[in-house]
Design a protein around this motif. Structure first.
Motif, PDB file in Angstrom:
ATOM      1  N   GLU A   1       0.831  -1.206   0.000  1.00  0.00           N
ATOM      2  CA  GLU A   1       0.000   0.000   0.000  1.00  0.00           C
ATOM      3  C   GLU A   1       0.863   1.251   0.000  1.00  0.00           C
TER       4      GLU A   1
ATOM      5  N   LYS B   1      -3.823   0.929  -2.894  1.00  0.00           N
ATOM      6  CA  LYS B   1      -3.823  -0.238  -2.017  1.00  0.00           C
ATOM      7  C   LYS B   1      -3.914  -1.486  -2.875  1.00  0.00           C
TER       8      LYS B   1
ATOM      9  N   CYS C   1       2.581  -2.778   4.306  1.00  0.00           N
ATOM     10  CA  CYS C   1       1.545  -3.807   4.188  1.00  0.00           C
ATOM     11  C   CYS C   1       0.356  -3.334   5.029  1.00  0.00           C
ATOM     12  N   THR C   2      -0.828  -3.289   4.428  1.00  0.00           N
ATOM     13  CA  THR C   2      -1.984  -2.701   5.120  1.00  0.00           C
ATOM     14  C   THR C   2      -2.240  -3.320   6.503  1.00  0.00           C
TER      15      THR C   2
ATOM     16  N   PRO D   1       1.467  -2.754   9.422  1.00  0.00           N
ATOM     17  CA  PRO D   1       2.126  -1.475   9.097  1.00  0.00           C
ATOM     18  C   PRO D   1       3.607  -1.429   9.441  1.00  0.00           C
TER      19      PRO D   1
END
Ligand SMILES: [Cu+2]
Length: 132
Positions: free
Chosen positions: A83, A95, A119-120, A123
Motif C-alpha cells: 500500500e 492499495k 503492508c496494510t 504497518p
C-alpha cells in the motif's frame, strides 16, 4: 466576432488550459500492471521481484529505472499486500490486493522519485522503491 463572444472564447480557452494542467498534475506516477493478484508462475523470468516472507519484504530498499515493473511475490501462508498512502504515487493512494502464498502483484514506475510503501494489515512491514 463581437467583444463579448471574444471574451467568452478566451475564458473557455483559459478554463481548458487550467483543467488540462490540473489533470496532468493529478496523473499517477505508476501504472498497475496486474489488476488483481496473479499466480507467481506468471511472473516473467527476468522480472524485478520483491519476495515477501516471514513478515518482511526481502528487498525493502529497491532501486529501479523509470519504466521498470516491480513484482511482489508472497512466499508464505500469511496474506500480505503493498500500500502506498495518499500522495506517494497518486493523490488517492494505492492499495494493492491481498496476496496469498505464491501470488504476485505488479506495478510499473513511470516517474523518478522515492516511493515508500507498507503492508496494510502489518504497518511495521515497510519498503521503498527508488526510481532513477
Ligand atoms: Cu503483511
Amino acid at each position: 466576432m463581437n467583444s463579448a463572444m471574444k471574451a467568452r472564447s478566451i475564458l473557455a480557452a483559459l478554463f481548458l488550459a487550467t483543467t488540462a494542467a490540473g489533470g496532468a498534475m493529478a496523473q499517477d506516477k505508476v501504472s498497475v500492471t496486474t489488476e488483481a493478484a496473479v499466480a507467481a508462475t506468471e511472473v516473467p523470468a527476468d522480472a524485478v521481484v520483491v519476495n515477501i516472507d516471514k513478515l518482511k519484504y526481502e528487498t525493502p530498499d529497491l532501486t529501479v529505472k523509470v519504466g521498470d515493473t516491480v513484482y511482489w511475490v508472497n512466499k508464505e501462508a500469511m496474506p500480505h499486500n503493498v500500500e502506498f498512502v495518499k500522495g506517494v504515487v497518486n493523490e488517492g493512494g494505492l492499495k494493492g490486493p491481498m496476496l496469498k502464498r505464491d501470488q504476485a502483484y505488479a506495478i510499473t514506475f513511470n516517474e523518478a522519485g522515492t516511493f515508500d510503501y507498507h503492508c496494510t494489515p502489518h504497518p511495521f512491514m515497510r519498503g521503498k522503491v527508488t526510481v532513477e
